[in-house]
Design a protein around this motif. Sequence first.
Motif, PDB file in Angstrom:
ATOM      1  N   LYS A   1       9.961  69.312  40.477  1.00 48.70           N
ATOM      2  CA  LYS A   1       8.571  69.350  40.320  1.00 48.70           C
ATOM      3  C   LYS A   1       8.227  71.032  40.424  1.00 48.70           C
ATOM      4  CE  LYS A   1       3.793  68.573  42.003  1.00 48.70           C
ATOM      5  NZ  LYS A   1       3.312  67.718  43.185  1.00 48.70           N
TER       6      LYS A   1
ATOM      7  N   SER B   1       8.410  64.210  33.409  1.00 43.77           N
ATOM      8  CA  SER B   1       9.066  64.596  31.924  1.00 43.77           C
ATOM      9  C   SER B   1       7.867  64.786  30.855  1.00 43.77           C
ATOM     10  CB  SER B   1       9.880  63.455  31.548  1.00 43.77           C
ATOM     11  OG  SER B   1       9.032  62.333  31.503  1.00 43.77           O
TER      12      SER B   1
ATOM     13  N   SER C   1       9.569  55.935  41.972  1.00 44.59           N
ATOM     14  CA  SER C   1      10.432  57.157  41.597  1.00 44.59           C
ATOM     15  C   SER C   1      10.406  57.379  40.140  1.00 44.59           C
ATOM     16  CB  SER C   1      11.754  57.047  42.225  1.00 44.59           C
ATOM     17  OG  SER C   1      11.864  56.972  43.492  1.00 44.59           O
ATOM     18  N   THR C   2      10.329  56.211  39.462  1.00 47.73           N
ATOM     19  CA  THR C   2      10.447  56.052  37.863  1.00 47.73           C
ATOM     20  C   THR C   2       8.917  56.463  37.479  1.00 47.73           C
ATOM     21  OG1 THR C   2      11.865  54.046  38.072  1.00 47.73           O
ATOM     22  CG2 THR C   2      10.537  54.355  35.903  1.00 47.73           C
TER      23      THR C   2
ATOM     24  N   THR D   1       9.177  60.348  37.585  1.00 44.80           N
ATOM     25  CA  THR D   1       9.956  60.963  36.655  1.00 44.80           C
ATOM     26  C   THR D   1       9.252  60.885  35.227  1.00 44.80           C
ATOM     27  OG1 THR D   1      11.913  60.148  37.887  1.00 44.80           O
ATOM     28  CG2 THR D   1      12.342  60.943  35.979  1.00 44.80           C
TER      29      THR D   1
ATOM     30  N   LEU E   1      13.152  64.859  43.343  1.00 43.67           N
ATOM     31  CA  LEU E   1      12.045  64.934  42.369  1.00 43.67           C
ATOM     32  C   LEU E   1      11.051  66.272  42.828  1.00 43.67           C
ATOM     33  CD1 LEU E   1      11.344  61.358  41.657  1.00 43.67           C
ATOM     34  CD2 LEU E   1      12.308  63.035  40.033  1.00 43.67           C
TER      35      LEU E   1
END
Length: 260
Positions: A174, A146, A138-139, A142, A170
């Motif tokens: 997106k 970004s 997930s990180t 992200t 997410l």
Amino acid sequence: MGGAITVMTLVLYPYVYLLARAAFLEQSVCVLEVSRTLGKSAWQCFWQVALPLARPAIVVGMTLAMMEALNDFGTVDFFGVKTFTAGIYDVWLNMDNISGAAQLASVLMIFVVVLVVLALFGVSTLIRRSITVPLAASTEATVRLSSGDTSIVIDNADDRSEFGELANALQVFKSNFTEQERLRAEATKEDQRKSERQAAVETLTSDFDSRIGDMMATVSMSVDNLNSVSDRLTEGAQRTTSESDVVSQSSEQASSNVQT
């Protein structure tokens, strides 16, 4: 057996209780608030978020309690429960076989060590599978989103945990980001077309002004030429009139002379 279980439960429950309480107190309130904003009830936040986060501490407390239960002698001896520890004491004290008791104690120690290693391995594996790997994915997703990378594939969308909901969020982000990029590209093309149309209009206006200026200059020159010709014609007419007057006077003079 029931009495031994009750006594050992009352004595050993602080191992699990204190570690679990410390784990719950150290949890971030933001995690629970995010869960509530995602539609979870209070009980769902506890069972699906808080309890899994405190699971390692609970497992460690249970491991300590199991080690104490394996090593306990007084309770099981008082209630007459035959355990491995009671057998060690029986070999040592009643059979007067210290080496045999030491061997049995070594076996018990090896079992406890294996139990601890398995517990730690299970906790680490559980943390890695349920928290570390989904959190890292997930990180990464992200961070890449970004930075404008919409080619990523978001995993764990089918997961029923909070990470699944995060993956779905997410995915929505997106999709929105891709739509915004499309709209931005269309707006850029539209601005470019407007700029091109404006440049074309300005070019046509400039050409029109230039042509009108040339035509006005030509007309002005033609008017000047006409004025010059008109002036010359006027002068010729005046000379003709003057000459006509002279001829008339000469004619009258000649006529008068003939009469005389």
